[in-house]
Design an enzyme around this catalytic site. Sequence first.
Site, short mmCIF file in Angstrom:
data_model
loop_
_atom_site.label_atom_id
_atom_site.label_comp_id
_atom_site.label_asym_id
_atom_site.label_seq_id
_atom_site.Cartn_x
_atom_site.Cartn_y
_atom_site.Cartn_z
CG ASP A 46 26.66 -20.88 -20.18
OD1 ASP A 46 25.82 -20.00 -19.92
OD2 ASP A 46 26.62 -21.59 -21.19
CG ASP A 90 19.04 -21.78 -21.34
OD1 ASP A 90 18.48 -22.87 -21.53
OD2 ASP A 90 18.42 -20.70 -21.28
CG ASP A 128 23.28 -17.66 -18.17
OD1 ASP A 128 22.37 -17.18 -18.87
OD2 ASP A 128 23.94 -18.66 -18.51
MG LIG Z 1 23.96 -19.32 -20.54
#
Ligand SMILES: [Mg+2]
Length: 256
Positions: free
Chosen positions: A201, A25, A23
């Site tokens: 995240d 960000d 991923d």
């Molecule tokens: Mg992310």
Amino acid sequence: MSELSSSLPPLSFDLSNMAVFLDFDGTLVDIAERPDAVIVAPATKRAMDQLSTTLSGALAIVTGRNISDIDRFLEPLHLPVAGVHGLERRSHGGALSAYPVDAALLESVAERLAPFLAAEKGLLLERKRSSIALHYRARPELKDACVAAIDRATDDLGGIHILRGKMVIEAKAGSSNKGDAIDAFLGEPPFAGRVPLFAGDDVTDEDAFAVVNRRGGISIKVGPGETSASYRAGSIDDFLGWLELIADDLERANGA
Ligand SMILES: [Mg+2]
């Protein structure tokens, strides 16, 4: 906030047959006040370059962003990318595939949101080819109002899928998710036949964790929050430190 401890795969772990999916960000970069204000550290780019080389190209970014944004942030790297949560994908060979999108549908969502955006300063509406993202990073207290505004703008529209992420609510013109994107990559070279590793995240990464877990791979949650991932990095810095170490290790093993 208290420090969250990490439980990452040990460095002795053999990653040479892995396909690595990351991923962007909140995993490779901190969430900035504006989506375009993020910066990828030179050491992070170097680690990804090493990994891509030692894994014969089996490294891809799986993100909510547009593919072109990722190219700009990672320059000069040009990696395989799944963008807009799986609605768009660029393979290792450079082939682009995109979910067919009803542009008029997204246009009407944007029009309906316009009065809300005009009334509240600091919100940002990001137009992507396959989705519309309402960012409230600069006005986190408006989260509930943003959720309600998106619901109002979309509740009588078929074919729109709502996704809630960190400081963003997104109306997607399709149901593909990050897990579907990883499945698609694993059907193609150089990913096919490899064991997947995915790190992310956000709640939107849970679809990807589920696919990776089902395939017997390694799933890593970055930061706090409930997850089905089997490992956790306490922070972005912890994750990036680990990524740099395994990239060095793999490169050494390859050169030996
Ligand atoms: Mg992310």
